[in-house]
Design a protein around this motif. Sequence first.
Motif, mmCIF file in Angstrom:
data_model
loop_
_atom_site.group_PDB
_atom_site.id
_atom_site.type_symbol
_atom_site.label_atom_id
_atom_site.label_comp_id
_atom_site.label_asym_id
_atom_site.label_seq_id
_atom_site.Cartn_x
_atom_site.Cartn_y
_atom_site.Cartn_z
ATOM 1 N N LYS A 56 0.836 -1.201 0.000
ATOM 2 C CA LYS A 56 0.000 0.000 0.000
ATOM 3 C C LYS A 56 0.875 1.258 0.000
ATOM 4 N N GLY A 57 1.860 1.289 0.848
ATOM 5 C CA GLY A 57 2.782 2.425 0.900
ATOM 6 C C GLY A 57 3.605 2.561 -0.363
ATOM 7 N N LYS A 58 4.013 1.424 -0.918
ATOM 8 C CA LYS A 58 4.824 1.441 -2.144
ATOM 9 C C LYS A 58 4.017 2.006 -3.311
ATOM 10 N N LEU A 59 2.761 1.583 -3.434
ATOM 11 C CA LEU A 59 1.922 2.115 -4.506
ATOM 12 C C LEU A 59 1.703 3.613 -4.337
ATOM 13 N N SER A 60 1.515 4.067 -3.114
ATOM 14 C CA SER A 60 1.338 5.493 -2.852
ATOM 15 C C SER A 60 2.603 6.266 -3.242
ATOM 16 N N TRP A 61 3.758 5.734 -2.860
ATOM 17 C CA TRP A 61 5.029 6.370 -3.214
ATOM 18 C C TRP A 61 5.195 6.443 -4.730
ATOM 19 N N MET A 62 4.870 5.357 -5.427
ATOM 20 C CA MET A 62 5.000 5.320 -6.884
ATOM 21 C C MET A 62 4.068 6.343 -7.539
ATOM 22 N N LYS A 63 2.845 6.469 -7.033
ATOM 23 C CA LYS A 63 1.882 7.424 -7.583
ATOM 24 C C LYS A 63 2.371 8.851 -7.368
ATOM 25 N N GLN A 64 2.871 9.160 -6.176
ATOM 26 C CA GLN A 64 3.383 10.506 -5.901
ATOM 27 C C GLN A 64 4.577 10.830 -6.790
ATOM 28 N N ARG A 65 5.435 9.867 -6.976
ATOM 29 C CA ARG A 65 6.614 10.085 -7.827
ATOM 30 C C ARG A 65 6.191 10.284 -9.280
ATOM 31 N N LEU A 66 5.240 9.491 -9.728
ATOM 32 C CA LEU A 66 4.738 9.634 -11.097
ATOM 33 C C LEU A 66 4.143 11.021 -11.303
ATOM 34 N N ASP A 67 3.376 11.489 -10.332
ATOM 35 C CA ASP A 67 2.761 12.812 -10.435
ATOM 36 C C ASP A 67 3.789 13.937 -10.402
ATOM 37 N N SER A 68 4.851 13.777 -9.621
ATOM 38 C CA SER A 68 5.810 14.875 -9.472
ATOM 39 C C SER A 68 6.888 14.912 -10.546
#
Length: 76
Positions: A56-68
Motif C-alpha cells: 500500500k505504501g509502495k503504490l502510494s510512493w510510486m503514484k506521488q513520484r509519477l505525479d511529481s
Amino acid sequence: MLAELNNVLTEQLSPIWNADDNNDSAHQRPDLYREQALDVEATEDEKVLRIACRSKGKLSWMKQRLDSVTFTSFWP
C-alpha cells in the motif's frame, strides 16, 4: 495502471489492505524474518511479529513520484 492495481488490491485483499487503518493486527501479515522478543515460555504463535502491508505504501510512493516527476519505478 497504478490506480487500477490499487483498486484490485483494495477489493481482493481488503482485510490485509485496511488492517493499518483499523489497527487490526490480526489481519496484518507475519514478518518472516523477525519475531517478537518474548520470554522463553512464549508459544511460537505469540512470537510472530505482525507487520503492515508494505504494498500500500509502495503504490502510494510510486503514484506521488509519477505525479511529481512523470516517471516511476518499482525499485527506488
